[in-house]
Design an enzyme around this catalytic site. Sequence first.
Site, PDB file in Angstrom:
ATOM      1  CG  ASN A 277      19.625   1.976   2.142  1.00  0.00           C
ATOM      2  OD1 ASN A 277      20.045   1.240   1.252  1.00  0.00           O
ATOM      3  ND2 ASN A 277      18.341   2.258   2.253  1.00  0.00           N
ATOM      4  CG  ASP A 322      20.900   5.005  -0.396  1.00  0.00           C
ATOM      5  OD1 ASP A 322      20.876   3.892   0.144  1.00  0.00           O
ATOM      6  OD2 ASP A 322      20.845   5.152  -1.627  1.00  0.00           O
ATOM      7  CB  ALA A 560      20.728   3.525  -8.999  1.00  0.00           C
TER       8      ALA A 560
END
Length: 723
Positions: A277, A322, A560
């Site tokens: 990203n 992203d 994440a």
Amino acid sequence: MLKLSRNIVSSALVMAAIFHSLFALADSSATVNTQTIIANSPDNWLSYGKDYKEQRYSELDKINVGNVADLSLAWSFDTDFNRGLEATPIVIDGVLYLTGNWSVVYALDARSGKLLWKYDPQVPREWGKMACCDVVNRGVAAYEGKIIFGTLDARLIALDAASGEKIWEVATADITAYPYTITGAPRVAKGKVFIGNGGAEYGVRGYVSAYDVNTGEQLWRFYTVPANPADGFESEAMKAAAETWTGKWWEFGGGGTVWDSIVYDDELDQLYIGVGNGSPWNAKIRSPEGGDNLYLSSIVALNPDSGEYIWHYQETPAESWDYTATQHIMLADMDVKGEQRKVIWHAPKNGFFFVLDRENGKLLSAEPYADVNWASHYDLETGRPVETENARYLSDPQLVRPSSMGAHNWQAMAYSPQTGLVYIPVINSLFEYKAVDEYLHQWGQWNLGVYMQQQSVADPILAQLLTSKITQGSLLAWDPVTQQAAWQVPHKLTWNGGLLATAGGLVFQGSAEGQVLAFRADNGEKLWSFEANTGVMAPPVTYTVDGEQYVTILAGWGGAFGLIAGLEKEVSPPPSRVLTFKLGGTGAALPANPLKQMHEPPARISEDKAILEKGRTLYYAYCSACHGTEVISNGAIPDLRHLPTAFHDNFNAIVLDGVMKKAGMVGFSEVLNEEEAFALHAYILEQANVDKESREQSDWWRALKTWFYSVVAKLLGIVMSFS
């Protein structure tokens, strides 16, 4: 005397067995090279995706649809930590090599799980703050007697496969100047090690590098975004890319990190990299007058010998969500309109399944494999997406699908030539993208250009239910020829594990709920499960030793989504483990997880709504990526609602001054003042007391609330599915 003699003989036999294992290990690991990886022995797992095609398909079939119900635990091995595990083990003639938290490498006997050696690269714990997505590592590479891996603090290290002794070490980045990390597994071919890096959220410039496998000497480096044009360009590729950027993007780093997928094509002698990203996410900030921003969110083909650019295909021009292209790149041959083509199959974050001609990068097909609302379709003539009106959040917030977690993240796909299907761990989710009012670039902090926090949810029960209902996961079987789903199995939670397909007609996967599962590859019927006692993200592998087939998977919850969506439980996470199964194993269950320590919080220090909202904004800017949404942690990182009073008494010393940085909790005095620390503390204590009050409610009232909120969450999920 007889007893003593027997002890001496026994000890001698043990020593002989150890030396035999070590010599066998040295001999077998020395045979791993480009040709043996191409040969793709079904008994071993020699490369990250098994071979250079990275299809993660095993020809082994002793474990199959007819007997998988008899699969049971053969052995387990506890690692040193309890954070997320993402590695694919490498298996060479009865030895497993894998990585755990903090880039620690383990060599295990594949039959028994016995530790043969361990190497700890001593990553400074304070560097964990620079890892956007947990202190994870996706594995090692093996080549000619060496085990090679990257560290969280951006070193590349080669170890002796037999002893674990270090052969060479090289810094792949200057971390005194820029916050680079490595979490991806290296790839090896033609005597070279290929590795990228992470750090786009913190403001770095991406690149991929090649190193000599014997010496660690850097052979070439390909940057993925251009630097300041006034300084000149490293290559013609960078000069061309600069024409697609505007403003002073280099002041923000640019992003484009190659943090995961790197694939060598031995048939065409090309190297493919998936590029990440932009930095910041918000394209309007980093490139204010527009432009596609090459080579963000692209697959780029390079010459593996020189690093020279060959071709690229950009999946998401002017990437602003992203939407990385770093997800699993798979190589295949397929019929396209009556013609055999060498192709890439790719299911990146943006929700479309791409079929590319890997000789030239031409787009052959792109169809959505998950819920998507940022683009309606791809124009095959131009190769570009046709964006919808609500894709860009230029002035008003927009609810966009997929979310920043993507429709598919790093968890690996698999392919079965028996069924012709690609198996994808899919995420269906949405995110409200809202541009920040005023952008301030902060090196070493998250630089997104969007607000991370979503709508506030005060009740912890409702927060958990909304997470599980609005964001959901599934196992999708996708036909890459027809570009349609063949079948789909829903999971209760998001962030499920990578995949393995076998000639036994099976697909194996771990789940966020804490199970290891086996499905029929042709129709998705669940045939077997095992309770892992923690979320399982890593992809399984299979191998044989002495004619016995084993299946191994790493179990440890994090990453994440695993950090930011804590999914609170009443128990603490167990040690992150290696689990290995075989037919007729011990049948043993894993030990129960320990109960979570629940310290009562101090009283609120403020009920001022403005202060609490300011604290919430600061929490999401600096704390939520590790400590979880609405201050709900997964337990591996401390839950700030349940800390002992001493932590609150020393809040500023910890949060501002960094007195606990050696334990990984760095200070934030460079970005927070005492007034802001007070607001942050007030918000944390507010959430802690709300949680305490919720737990003190009667069981029947909590059950009623849970039922009511589950109905609300389900209805909201249905409504959001039309967004």
